[in-house]
Design a protein around this motif. Structure first.
Motif, PDB file in Angstrom:
ATOM      1  N   PHE A  29      49.283 -52.850 -19.163  1.00 46.73           N
ATOM      2  CA  PHE A  29      50.776 -52.656 -19.177  1.00 46.73           C
ATOM      3  C   PHE A  29      51.393 -52.571 -17.713  1.00 46.73           C
ATOM      4  O   PHE A  29      52.343 -53.117 -17.510  1.00 46.73           O
ATOM      5  CB  PHE A  29      51.379 -51.261 -20.152  1.00 46.73           C
ATOM      6  CG  PHE A  29      50.953 -51.190 -21.373  1.00 46.73           C
ATOM      7  CD1 PHE A  29      51.846 -52.346 -22.117  1.00 46.73           C
ATOM      8  CD2 PHE A  29      50.188 -50.530 -21.917  1.00 46.73           C
ATOM      9  CE1 PHE A  29      51.530 -52.453 -23.611  1.00 46.73           C
ATOM     10  CE2 PHE A  29      49.927 -50.412 -23.300  1.00 46.73           C
ATOM     11  CZ  PHE A  29      50.547 -51.427 -24.058  1.00 46.73           C
ATOM     12  N   GLY A  30      50.940 -52.053 -16.848  1.00 49.46           N
ATOM     13  CA  GLY A  30      51.106 -51.993 -15.512  1.00 49.46           C
ATOM     14  C   GLY A  30      52.500 -51.181 -15.300  1.00 49.46           C
ATOM     15  O   GLY A  30      52.741 -50.382 -16.057  1.00 49.46           O
ATOM     16  N   GLY A  31      53.261 -51.302 -14.166  1.00 43.68           N
ATOM     17  CA  GLY A  31      54.553 -50.782 -14.073  1.00 43.68           C
ATOM     18  C   GLY A  31      54.383 -49.407 -13.857  1.00 43.68           C
ATOM     19  O   GLY A  31      53.639 -48.723 -13.550  1.00 43.68           O
ATOM     20  N   VAL A  32      55.511 -48.620 -14.716  1.00 41.22           N
ATOM     21  CA  VAL A  32      55.410 -47.303 -14.893  1.00 41.22           C
ATOM     22  C   VAL A  32      54.322 -46.565 -15.536  1.00 41.22           C
ATOM     23  O   VAL A  32      53.830 -45.412 -15.144  1.00 41.22           O
ATOM     24  CB  VAL A  32      56.824 -46.852 -15.688  1.00 41.22           C
ATOM     25  CG1 VAL A  32      56.927 -45.450 -15.427  1.00 41.22           C
ATOM     26  CG2 VAL A  32      58.013 -47.684 -15.120  1.00 41.22           C
ATOM     27  N   VAL A  33      53.896 -47.249 -16.701  1.00 43.16           N
ATOM     28  CA  VAL A  33      52.796 -46.498 -17.442  1.00 43.16           C
ATOM     29  C   VAL A  33      51.756 -46.519 -16.427  1.00 43.16           C
ATOM     30  O   VAL A  33      50.813 -45.456 -16.424  1.00 43.16           O
ATOM     31  CB  VAL A  33      52.372 -47.454 -18.548  1.00 43.16           C
ATOM     32  CG1 VAL A  33      51.356 -46.707 -19.371  1.00 43.16           C
ATOM     33  CG2 VAL A  33      53.687 -47.814 -19.609  1.00 43.16           C
ATOM     34  N   ASP A  34      51.232 -47.799 -15.838  1.00 43.52           N
ATOM     35  CA  ASP A  34      50.160 -47.668 -14.869  1.00 43.52           C
ATOM     36  C   ASP A  34      50.436 -46.557 -13.799  1.00 43.52           C
ATOM     37  O   ASP A  34      49.472 -45.812 -13.564  1.00 43.52           O
ATOM     38  CB  ASP A  34      50.257 -49.121 -14.007  1.00 43.52           C
ATOM     39  CG  ASP A  34      49.074 -49.076 -13.138  1.00 43.52           C
ATOM     40  OD1 ASP A  34      47.917 -48.573 -13.692  1.00 43.52           O
ATOM     41  OD2 ASP A  34      49.056 -49.579 -12.214  1.00 43.52           O
ATOM     42  N   ALA A  35      51.542 -46.455 -13.302  1.00 40.19           N
ATOM     43  CA  ALA A  35      51.852 -45.537 -12.042  1.00 40.19           C
ATOM     44  C   ALA A  35      51.714 -43.989 -12.627  1.00 40.19           C
ATOM     45  O   ALA A  35      50.811 -43.405 -11.967  1.00 40.19           O
ATOM     46  CB  ALA A  35      53.106 -45.674 -11.422  1.00 40.19           C
ATOM     47  N   ILE A  36      52.123 -43.643 -13.623  1.00 38.50           N
ATOM     48  CA  ILE A  36      51.914 -42.428 -14.148  1.00 38.50           C
ATOM     49  C   ILE A  36      50.690 -42.233 -14.632  1.00 38.50           C
ATOM     50  O   ILE A  36      50.012 -41.258 -14.125  1.00 38.50           O
ATOM     51  CB  ILE A  36      52.846 -42.259 -15.503  1.00 38.50           C
ATOM     52  CG1 ILE A  36      54.286 -42.241 -15.301  1.00 38.50           C
ATOM     53  CG2 ILE A  36      52.634 -40.886 -16.218  1.00 38.50           C
ATOM     54  CD1 ILE A  36      55.270 -42.133 -16.286  1.00 38.50           C
ATOM     55  N   LEU A  37      50.076 -43.170 -15.278  1.00 40.71           N
ATOM     56  CA  LEU A  37      48.565 -42.686 -15.568  1.00 40.71           C
ATOM     57  C   LEU A  37      47.718 -42.576 -14.408  1.00 40.71           C
ATOM     58  O   LEU A  37      46.682 -41.719 -14.622  1.00 40.71           O
ATOM     59  CB  LEU A  37      47.942 -43.656 -16.545  1.00 40.71           C
ATOM     60  CG  LEU A  37      48.711 -43.774 -18.007  1.00 40.71           C
ATOM     61  CD1 LEU A  37      47.994 -44.855 -18.931  1.00 40.71           C
ATOM     62  CD2 LEU A  37      48.265 -42.446 -18.718  1.00 40.71           C
ATOM     63  N   MET A  38      47.916 -43.504 -13.287  1.00 44.11           N
ATOM     64  CA  MET A  38      47.036 -43.471 -12.413  1.00 44.11           C
ATOM     65  C   MET A  38      47.013 -42.365 -11.340  1.00 44.11           C
ATOM     66  O   MET A  38      46.244 -41.761 -10.883  1.00 44.11           O
ATOM     67  CB  MET A  38      47.064 -44.695 -11.700  1.00 44.11           C
ATOM     68  CG  MET A  38      46.405 -46.072 -12.150  1.00 44.11           C
ATOM     69  SD  MET A  38      44.449 -45.672 -12.355  1.00 44.11           S
ATOM     70  CE  MET A  38      44.338 -45.800 -14.233  1.00 44.11           C
ATOM     71  N   ARG A  39      48.539 -41.704 -11.677  1.00 45.74           N
ATOM     72  CA  ARG A  39      48.641 -40.680 -10.564  1.00 45.74           C
ATOM     73  C   ARG A  39      47.687 -39.447 -11.477  1.00 45.74           C
ATOM     74  O   ARG A  39      47.338 -38.344 -10.689  1.00 45.74           O
ATOM     75  CB  ARG A  39      50.248 -39.935 -10.615  1.00 45.74           C
ATOM     76  CG  ARG A  39      51.167 -41.181  -9.833  1.00 45.74           C
ATOM     77  CD  ARG A  39      50.749 -41.294  -8.476  1.00 45.74           C
ATOM     78  NE  ARG A  39      49.498 -42.109  -8.182  1.00 45.74           N
ATOM     79  CZ  ARG A  39      49.484 -43.553  -8.120  1.00 45.74           C
ATOM     80  NH1 ARG A  39      50.683 -44.091  -8.292  1.00 45.74           N
ATOM     81  NH2 ARG A  39      48.483 -44.425  -7.996  1.00 45.74           N
TER      82      ARG A  39
END
Lengths: 331, 384, 552
Positions: free
Chosen positions: B210-220
């Motif tokens: 999905f990338g984007g926000v989902v990616d950012a949140i999950l990776m944080r």
């Protein structure tokens, strides 16, 4: 590069905040609180426990405790260790150098031994020596760190003293950072004493990772050796060891150096058990005791230090990557 | 095997069906020495257990034991022998050249590649032996692993023929404990990793796809968990929820997934732009279908390798937890637990701590050999 | 410097040699002249850190012992017969006036703080005032609850006003005066965190502070001018306290000669120390007893007959042998044998599984479904027995579980981390079945907090036991100063506890210390581990050589 570093450091702030907030709430969810260290003491009465609880602010709502912790922490005040009744900054100042010394030595050991073995293995690929080293490295890599530590004590700090004729050089102290007579030694005596005490714990801590560095080095070297420019160098008549040391090693180091940053957190968590076994007064020993005593402020501060070291380790990995490989540029 | 019609089929090979009566012989006749001797040794071992442990086997059948452990052991014994014979017959059937007729899928390439790696095969063999021994523990263990006898006369005995690995401070047979301990240590390793890779793959795939926000949140979240002092979490959760094997498994599973998630995310990021994913998207497939059918199967290779190596890691962590007094309950003999029991007296009763430690080393070495083999076999880029 | 030391040592000898015979009790075989005993470094290994040398803050037994016997001096001390004798106080007298009592201490004149200032009555009064001001923040506040105030008469005389109570001198056996000239200006709120405790303590005891490396070691040095009346200059030059948490590491250090004393040798290690040609084992009685607490709020444990059956069902002789390698005595009373009121006419309940089964049958606990575990009204005789992570107690759980299984009671052993255990058993909901712990109170015991009927329930009422007669007895002994009058009451109390079995007392703990043979004259007993630290001496030939490698 500078702006990249700055950006990374800025990004680390919310990361650290997230970690510490998690630690805070998880820690407070655990049964018991710091006053519990008085609970099983026959000479302490109930009133004392209640008074201490209120004095330490433990009867306030969690949100209030969190806020006051956050405000103090953000202003750089780690507070007071409840169990030791000492400023945490003083405790950290005592302990961090010891842990850095141990992990640092282990790190150097890891890379010296690991790279040396890896290069030997790569040069002698598929030889008996290669197989023996591969298997030996795997064997050591598969040992629980603390068990290895205990075995080292059993052999080098116990049996070595019981067996006559065991070389004096291979007798080691089982614990601590320095001998009893440390203060009375000269400069070289002190240095020697410290190294003497460092060897067993650093070995126990580092040797497993050295085995894995050796594996990485071996495969990385093999890959590089197959490259055209190495063949060219050889064809031009550059002597074998020069090809290996100058051309191949430098390029093979690229993926290895990045491991440096990644091993730092690994070493820190390994140091918890190793410090315990070797009575090494470092951070690992501190964090275990702090958690067991529910010394909240000390747990927060030690977690902070650990997390910072992990962040620095990751950053170091990236920076080293850029240093080793000029093609990489961080903007 | 006395079935005439079945037997006639086997005659199609170079030798008669009788060759399969001795498990492994068909392989030996085909000069596949490792497989042949391996199967032969395994069968000999199982037969020996059957003969030497016949009393306990009969007791199981008579319902005397009644314990689930005994039935597991019995099933292992019979199924093990059965499948070894089965393998031999299969070898006969497939003819002299091996399974030439089999479909050449990606997986069988990997399997061939794997079997070429001697060390990996040895590791697999070692793990198979260990698993068999583990499951057969009730027939193999000379003593009850938890029984405390007269203590004073039976404790701290040196290794001898009566007690292969000596006895511990409460007079329990260390060999029997190590055998039984294997099942719990292995179970913890496998289950915790199963949890970790399931969760890690799901999160990693979602973040990467999905990338984007989902990616950012999950990776944080992943960043936080990776930098999080795992010990804090373990101590707190264990003291919060109490000591039990299940808790230890869940906690280990929940703390180990972030690294898998990171690997999977990296793979997915590169996959996402590949033609077949684009094509699937162009065909209007839903995200879930694309992730489940196209993305995940293609990232399984590194995940499986990581998982294999992770099992060894979990076994090591479990022993460390027991060392800190935070592991499984004291009446459950895991390797970490047994090792911890002998700790204070290490300098005198060294055997109590040494043998379970060696068992850990044996297992982790075997698993790592397999892991390396799998990496070479599954991931052509990493082939050394 | 060395010469000056020798001179002092010789001077000390002139006065001290008179009672040298007494000091060398252990050393009849190899007489070493008094003056040759001075010198050397004694290294003592601890399993846990001594947190602080600040009397106002410390809360652990290691700190207490170092304060009382090494760095500071207490006003009075217990002698080997557990009689209080003068120490820092030369003498004392009391006057009584009904509800009010005065206690006047006359201090010795010659005791100096290590910075040179004299130790005076002002220091004693200061310490007392701060303790009262700290109130409940002082960990042992309860010890002084009957003390009202202090008045300094002159520099070496101080008078306390207190309510009469038995054992009123006892607090002064473990409370050391702190230096007013150093701590006097520290605000009360900062007193417990003052760097004095860990960084820069100044004492007045036989040893002066040299260095503290937290988590690693405390280093002390002999006070050369320590008054003869208090025992004189210690024989050893230096006393080092090492902190080594792992028992194996500790043992290796003792065997290799890095340590002289290993405090708290694990029972399983004793044999190895004994078999070493260079070390010996010293066993000594402690104040600690180990017990199982039954939670009487649970149906299984509500009936005294059942608790009795459980005690009868545990082979405690074997238990002591198995988990402590014989280091301990089977226990039966909350007052251990050292206590003056210990009722030695009582006998521990025997191991009698048949009677245990009969009692359980009679109480209605019968195994009707044949699964090996008794039940009654749908409840199974199965419970969780918890303890903290401690190898010996973990073994206790396993032995108890195996014993009780044979009388049809199922025990599920569970080990909790210490703080969790503390929170569980002291929590207001008392959500536990039974636990195993050790308990080592000071000499003056207050058992009302354990076995009294209290409303609301106090922390230590974990047994949920209540017997009005016990309350009455404990209340009366708490106010009776005449031991002869109190004795029959104490005896009756112990008989009732024996009958009701709120606890199953397991054993009175004997501990083992590993000592290098070169270190002589070490004595330990129920008072502690450092009681004669002044008298320890090291054989002249085997002292640590500076700059030489480690001597085994």
């Amino acid at each position: 590069m500078t702006s990249y570093l700055l950006r990374r450091l800025l990004y680390a702030v919310p990361l650290l905040w997230g970690i510490l907030t998690l630690v805070f709430f998880i820690m407070h969810a655990a049964p018991g609180d710091p006053s519990a260290m008085y609970l099983l003491n026959p000479n302490v009465s109930q009133e004392v426990v209640e008074q201490i609880r209120s004095n330490w602010g433990l009867d306030e709502p969690l949100a209030v405790q969190y806020w006051s912790w956050l405000v103090n922490f953000a202003s750089g005040d780690f507070g007071l260790s409840l169990a030791q009744q000492r400023p945490i900054s003083a405790i950290l100042a005592d302990r961090i150098p010891n842990t850095l010394l141990l992990s640092g030595t282990a790190l150097v050991l890891i890379f010296l031994i690991g790279i040396a073995l890896g290069v030997i293995q790569a040069v002698r690929q598929y030889s008996t020596l290669d197989n023996v080293l591969t298997f030996g490295a795997l064997l050591i890599y598969s040992m629980p760190t603390f068990w290895l530590g205990l075995m080292l004590i059993l052999i080098f700090a116990h049996l070595s003293y019981q067996i006559d004729g065991w070389p004096e050089l291979l007798r080691f102290p089982a614990s601590g950072t320095t001998s009893i007579q440390y203060d009375m030694l000269g400069f070289f005596g002190k240095l020697g004493d410290r190294i003497h005490h460092l060897i067993l714990p650093a070995f126990a801590l580092g040797v497993g990772s050295a085995a894995s560095v050796a594996r990485y080095t071996r495969s990385s070297m093999l890959e590089v050796i197959r490259q055209d420019y190495i063949r060219t160098a050889r064809a031009k008549g550059v002597p074998g060891h020069r090809v290996i040391m100058k051309h191949a090693l430098r390029n093979a180091m690229l993926p290895i150096i990045t491991l440096l940053g990644l091993y730092l957190p690994f070493l820190l968590s390994g140091s918890v058990l190793v410090e315990y076994v070797f009575a090494w007064p470092g951070m690992g020993d501190t964090i275990i005791k702090a958690i067991l005593q529910r010394d909240y402020p000390l747990v927060m501060a030690t977690s902070f230090v650990f997390a910072v070291m992990v962040v620095i380790g990751n950053l170091l990995a990236d920076v080293l990557y850029a240093v080793v490989d000029p093609r990489i540029r961080y903007e | 095997m006395s079935d005439e019609t079945g037997a006639s089929e086997y005659r199609s090979g170079r030798e008669g069906w009788w060759a399969a009566l001795l498990p492994g012989l068909p392989y030996l006749l085909r000069r596949r020495w490792i497989a042949g001797f391996g199967i032969l040794a395994m069968a000999a071992f199982l037969a020996a257990v059957l003969v030497l442990g016949r009393e306990r086997v009969f007791a199981t059948l008579a319902g005397g034991g009644g314990d689930i452990d005994d039935w597991v052991a019995f099933a292992t014994l019979t199924l093990g022998l059965g499948s070894l014979w089965g393998l031999s017959f299969a070898a006969l059937r497939s003819g002299p050249g091996g399974d030439r007729s089999a479909a050449w899928s990606q997986w069988s390439t990997a399997a061939r590649e794997f079997t070429k790696n001697r060390l990996a095969v040895v590791g697999l063999g070692a793990l198979v032996v260990l698993t068999a021994v583990t499951l057969l523990a009730p027939y193999l263990a000379p003593y009850d692993p938890v029984h405390i006898g007269d203590v004073v006369g039976t404790r701290n005995l040196r290794p001898s023929l009566d007690h292969l690995m000596g006895t511990d401070k409460l007079g329990r047979d260390v060999f029997s404990r190590v055998l039984y301990g294997a099942r719990i240590s292995l179970a913890i390793g496998f289950t915790a990793i199963a949890i970790a890779i399931t969760l890690g793959t799901a999160v990693g795939a979602a973040a990467g796809y999905f990338g984007g926000v989902v990616d950012a949140i999950l990776m944080r979240i992943v960043d936080v968990l990776i930098a999080f002092p795992r010990l804090v979490l373990l101590i707190v959760v264990v003291s919060l929820l109490g000591h039990s094997v299940n808790i230890v498994i869940i906690v280990l599973g929940l703390t180990l997934w972030p690294s898998t998630a990171r690997i999977v995310r990296g793979e997915v990021l590169s996959l996402r732009e590949r033609e077949f994913i684009q094509a699937a998207r162009a065909l209007g497939f839903g995200d879930r279908r694309i992730i489940a059918r196209h993305v995940i199967p293609n990232v399984m290779a590194p995940v499986i390798v990581g998982a294999t190596l992770g099992i060894g890691n979990v076994i090591l962590i479990e022993s460390g937890l027991s060392f800190l007094g935070l592991g499984v309950p004291i009446d459950v003999p895991t390797w970490g637990r047994i090792l911890d029991d002998g700790r204070a007296a290490l300098l005198s009763t060294w055997w109590v701590t040494t043998f379970p430690g060696l068992a850990i080393v044996y297992t982790v070495v075997a698993i790592n050999l397999i892991g390396d083999g799998l990496r070479d076999a599954l991931d052509p880029r990493l082939r050394m | 410097m060395r010469r000056a030391l020798k001179l002092v040592a010789l001077v000390a000898c002139v006065t001290a040699c008179i009672d040298a015979g007494d000091r060398s009790r252990e050393n009849d075989d190899a007489p070493v002249p008094e003056e040759l005993r001075f010198g050397g470094t004694a290294v003592v290994g601890f399993l846990a850190e001594a947190s602080s040398m600040n009397e106002f803050a410390s809360n652990d037994i290691n700190s207490d012992e170092l304060q009382s016997y090494v760095l500071f001096t207490t006003l009075v001390r217990y002698d080997e017969d557990l009689q209080l004798v003068p120490y820092l106080a030369e003498s004392w007298e009391t006057t009584s006036d009904g509800e009010q009592r005065t206690l006047t201490f006359h201090l010795r004149h010659a005791v100096k703080w290590h910075d040179g200032a004299p130790t005076t009555a002002y220091d004693v009064a200061f310490t007392f005032d701060r303790i009262k001001a700290l109130g409940r923040l002082f960990p042992r506040a309860a010890s002084f609850s009957n003390y009202d105030s202090a008045v300094v008469q002159d520099s070496f005389t101080v008078t306390f006003f207190l309510k009469p109570h038995p054992g009123f001198l006892d607090p002064w056996s473990f409370t050391s005066p702190m230096p007013q000239h150093i701590l006097g200006d520290v605000p009360l709120a900062e007193l417990q965190q003052d760097p004095f405790g860990s960084v820069s303590p100044v004492g007045n005891g036989p040893f002066r502070f040299v260095e503290h490396r937290p988590g690693d070691r405390w280093v002390f040095e002999a006070t050369t001018d320590f008054p003869e009346a208090l025992g004189g200059r210690p024989y050893v030059d230096r006393l080092v306290y090492r902190i080594i948490p792992e028992p194996t590491t500790m043992l290796a250090e003792l065997m290799s000669g890095e340590l002289d004393v290993y405090l708290g040798v694990a029972p399983s290690q004793v044999e190895q120390v004994e078999s070493s040609p260079t070390a010996r084992v010293l066993r000594y009685e402690t104040r600690i007893y180990a017990f199982i607490n039954w939670n009487a709020r649970r149906p299984l444990f509500a009936d005294p007959a059942v608790r009795r059956a459980l005690t009868l069902g545990i082979d405690r002789e074997r238990l002591v042998e198995a988990v402590r390698y014989g280091m301990g005595e089977v226990a039966y009373s909350p007052l251990p044998p050292y206590h003056w009121a210990h009722n030695s006419q009582l006998q521990p309940l025997p191991y009698d599984p048949d009677s245990a089964r009969a009692l359980l049958d009679a109480a209605g606990w019968v195994d009707s479904d044949g699964d090996g575990v008794r039940e009654r009204d749908g409840d199974r005789a199965s419970f969780e027995l918890i303890t903290n992570s401690n190898p010996v107690r973990e073994d206790v759980l396993e032995i108890v579980a195996s014993d009780l299984a044979t009388v049809g009671v199922e025990v599920i052993p569970r080990v909790l981390e210490a703080q969790t255990l503390g929170a569980t058993i002291t929590g207001s909901d008392r959500d536990f079945d039974a636990f195993v712990l050790g308990w080592g109170p000071q000499f003056e015991q207050n058992d009302r907090r354990i076995f009294g009927c209290a409303t609301p329930e106090g922390l230590f009422h974990w047994a949920g036991y209540c017997n009005p007669r016990v309350d009455e007895l404990l209340d009366r002994v708490a106010s009776l100063e005449d031991r002869a009058q109190a004795l029959p009451l104490w005896f009756e109390y112990q008989e009732i506890i024996q009958r009701d079995q709120p606890y199953t007392f397991l054993y009175y703990e004997t501990r083992a210390i590993g000592i290098k043979n070169r270190l002589r004259a070490v004595e330990m007993d129920v008072r502690g581990t450092l009681i004669n630290v002044n008298d320890w001496w090291i054989e002249p030939g085997s002292r640590r050589q500076i700059a030489a490698s480690r001597s085994p």
